[in-house]
Write a protein that holds these residues in place. Structure first.
Motif, PDB file in Angstrom:
ATOM      1  N   LYS A 276      66.917  53.623  69.318  1.00  0.00           N
ATOM      2  CA  LYS A 276      67.269  54.725  69.947  1.00  0.00           C
ATOM      3  C   LYS A 276      68.244  54.889  70.889  1.00  0.00           C
ATOM      4  O   LYS A 276      68.431  56.281  71.927  1.00  0.00           O
ATOM      5  CB  LYS A 276      66.023  54.871  71.232  1.00  0.00           C
TER       6      LYS A 276
ATOM      7  N   GLN B  79      63.459  62.559  74.546  1.00  0.00           N
ATOM      8  CA  GLN B  79      62.782  62.084  73.397  1.00  0.00           C
ATOM      9  C   GLN B  79      61.789  61.248  73.751  1.00  0.00           C
ATOM     10  O   GLN B  79      61.393  60.457  72.531  1.00  0.00           O
ATOM     11  CB  GLN B  79      63.724  62.388  72.320  1.00  0.00           C
TER      12      GLN B  79
ATOM     13  N   SER C 296      58.902  57.668  74.650  1.00  0.00           N
ATOM     14  CA  SER C 296      57.550  58.062  74.907  1.00  0.00           C
ATOM     15  C   SER C 296      58.314  57.006  77.233  1.00  0.00           C
ATOM     16  O   SER C 296      59.105  56.311  76.335  1.00  0.00           O
ATOM     17  CB  SER C 296      56.743  56.849  74.013  1.00  0.00           C
TER      18      SER C 296
ATOM     19  N   GLN D 279      58.685  53.412  76.543  1.00  0.00           N
ATOM     20  CA  GLN D 279      60.716  53.407  75.182  1.00  0.00           C
ATOM     21  C   GLN D 279      61.115  53.860  77.017  1.00  0.00           C
ATOM     22  O   GLN D 279      62.557  53.121  77.281  1.00  0.00           O
ATOM     23  CB  GLN D 279      60.533  54.133  74.380  1.00  0.00           C
TER      24      GLN D 279
ATOM     25  N   ARG E  83      61.673  50.549  78.944  1.00  0.00           N
ATOM     26  CA  ARG E  83      62.697  49.730  78.091  1.00  0.00           C
ATOM     27  C   ARG E  83      64.608  50.019  78.867  1.00  0.00           C
ATOM     28  O   ARG E  83      65.188  49.232  78.999  1.00  0.00           O
ATOM     29  CB  ARG E  83      62.687  49.986  76.991  1.00  0.00           C
TER      30      ARG E  83
ATOM     31  N   THR F 139      51.337  49.936  77.284  1.00  0.00           N
ATOM     32  CA  THR F 139      52.498  49.966  77.190  1.00  0.00           C
ATOM     33  C   THR F 139      53.335  49.004  78.206  1.00  0.00           C
ATOM     34  O   THR F 139      53.930  48.656  78.108  1.00  0.00           O
ATOM     35  CB  THR F 139      53.441  51.626  77.496  1.00  0.00           C
TER      36      THR F 139
HETATM   37  P1  ADP Z   1      55.640  52.503  73.104  1.00  0.00           P
HETATM   38  O1  ADP Z   1      55.390  51.797  71.961  1.00  0.00           O
HETATM   39  O2  ADP Z   1      56.777  52.666  73.878  1.00  0.00           O
HETATM   40  O3  ADP Z   1      54.384  52.993  74.021  1.00  0.00           O
HETATM   41  P2  ADP Z   1      54.821  55.151  71.864  1.00  0.00           P
HETATM   42  O4  ADP Z   1      53.755  54.242  70.669  1.00  0.00           O
HETATM   43  O5  ADP Z   1      54.422  56.319  72.469  1.00  0.00           O
HETATM   44  O6  ADP Z   1      55.890  54.473  72.387  1.00  0.00           O
HETATM   45  O7  ADP Z   1      55.876  56.258  70.956  1.00  0.00           O
HETATM   46  C1  ADP Z   1      56.335  56.366  69.118  1.00  0.00           C
HETATM   47  C2  ADP Z   1      57.305  57.037  68.388  1.00  0.00           C
HETATM   48  O8  ADP Z   1      57.091  58.191  69.313  1.00  0.00           O
HETATM   49  C3  ADP Z   1      58.907  57.062  69.579  1.00  0.00           C
HETATM   50  O9  ADP Z   1      59.534  56.905  68.616  1.00  0.00           O
HETATM   51  C4  ADP Z   1      58.287  57.553  70.420  1.00  0.00           C
HETATM   52  O10 ADP Z   1      59.770  58.483  70.488  1.00  0.00           O
HETATM   53  C5  ADP Z   1      58.027  58.957  70.210  1.00  0.00           C
HETATM   54  N1  ADP Z   1      57.692  59.533  70.954  1.00  0.00           N
HETATM   55  C6  ADP Z   1      56.708  59.183  72.076  1.00  0.00           C
HETATM   56  N2  ADP Z   1      56.294  59.755  73.107  1.00  0.00           N
HETATM   57  C7  ADP Z   1      56.954  61.257  72.825  1.00  0.00           C
HETATM   58  C8  ADP Z   1      57.500  62.629  73.562  1.00  0.00           C
HETATM   59  N3  ADP Z   1      56.596  63.203  74.486  1.00  0.00           N
HETATM   60  N4  ADP Z   1      57.887  63.084  72.824  1.00  0.00           N
HETATM   61  C9  ADP Z   1      58.246  63.055  71.296  1.00  0.00           C
HETATM   62  N5  ADP Z   1      58.860  61.551  70.989  1.00  0.00           N
HETATM   63  C10 ADP Z   1      57.653  60.930  71.903  1.00  0.00           C
END
Ligand code: ADP
Ligand code: ADP
Length: 237
Positions: free
Chosen positions: A138, A145, A147, A150, A153, A180
């Motif tokens: 990333k 963009q 979550s 993320q 992190r 998370t």
């Molecule tokens: P995490 O494991 O960190 O919780 P998620 O499973 O929630 O991540 O997210 C999965 C994918 O969706 C990631 O690649 C993330 O970039 C994308 N994503 C999550 N939330 C959003 C958001 N609000 N806007 C854009 N992309 C998102």
């Protein structure tokens, strides 16, 4: 080592945030501060890196008084302390890599950082930090963009790029879902174990504290009501 000596914090409106705190945190500890909302957890963390001044007493970080430090000395002490917030505090419109690079700001002149001229070594450190929290893919994505998990992190990576010896995390999982939450707490724990970074985390759930802490400090109304190994902490600390 972090030492609180007779530390009190009274806010300008008269609210007592901390009342005469005395404690010592050794290098490499994973401490969780628990307490209800308003207990003084955040006041305690913000006092350590002097995000606000305390009203009485002194805080010593690795032998140096952050309470009395000025100018460059203060910056040098702060450089060792990474801060992680509930709301991530990232520059939303910047890339992940830029956000992590901002951890290097304290190592360079202001001009250099305004111009964004970070040496190669800083980019390497930042990419390695992202690798450690498993989001190197990333690096060139805009922070907003990602979550919530993320983004948190990324803020951990920023503290790693800073080469912080102490991480202060103020309710780092309060806005995250249960899965998370575990991922972020696991990252903090792994970093503490692998790199020996002293870690102090504020949480309002005792269950989560039990899972991760080696030592729990319970606060209530600005006072320490429990301080000991996790195994000795009861549910009402
Ligand atoms: P995490 O494991 O960190 O919780 P998620 O499973 O929630 O991540 O997210 C999965 C994918 O969706 C990631 O690649 C993330 O970039 C994308 N994503 C999550 N939330 C959003 C958001 N609000 N806007 C854009 N992309 C998102
Ligand atoms: P916690 O992090 O445990 O929720 P805080 O450290 O934020 O608790 O707050 C401790 C006490 O100090 C509370 O009574 C809170 O209302 C008060 N407090 C926190 N910040 C301020 C402030 N900036 N001005 C006045 N009172 C404050």
């Amino acid at each position: 080592m972090i030492e609180f000596k007779d530390v009190s914090k009274v806010y300008p409106n008269g609210t007592v945030g901390l009342n005469n705190i005395n404690l010592t945190i050794e290098p490499g500890e994973f401490v969780v501060i628990v307490g209800l909302s308003g207990a003084g957890k955040s006041t305690m963390l913000r006092s350590i890196n002097r995000l606000h001044d305390i009203s009485k007493g002194e805080i010593i970080i690795n032998g140096k008084s952050i309470t009395k430090a000025k100018g460059k000395d203060l910056l040098r002490i702060r450089r060792d302390i990474g801060m992680i917030f509930q709301n991530f505090n990232l520059v939303k419109r910047s890339t992940v890599l830029r956000n992590v690079l901002s951890g290097r700001v304290g190592y360079h002149s202001t001009l250099r950082t305004i111009l964004g001229l970070f040496p190669k070594k800083d980019v390497e450190l930042s990419l390695n930090a992202l690798k450690r929290v498993n989001i190197m893919d990333k690096a060139y994505t805009r922070a907003d963009q990602l979550s919530g998990g993320q983004q948190q992190r990324v803020s951990i990576a920023r503290a790693l790029a800073q080469e912080a010896k102490i991480i202060l995390a103020d309710e780092p999982v309060a806005s995250l879902d249960p899965l998370t939450t575990r991922q972020v707490m696991d990252d903090l724990q792994r970093i503490n174990q692998e790199l020996g970074i002293t870690t102090i985390v504020n949480l309002h759930f005792i269950d989560l504290a039990r899972e991760y802490a080696t030592r729990i400090i319970g606060v209530r109304a600005g006072e320490v009501v429990f301080d000991g190994p996790t195994a000795e902490a009861t549910d009402d600390v």
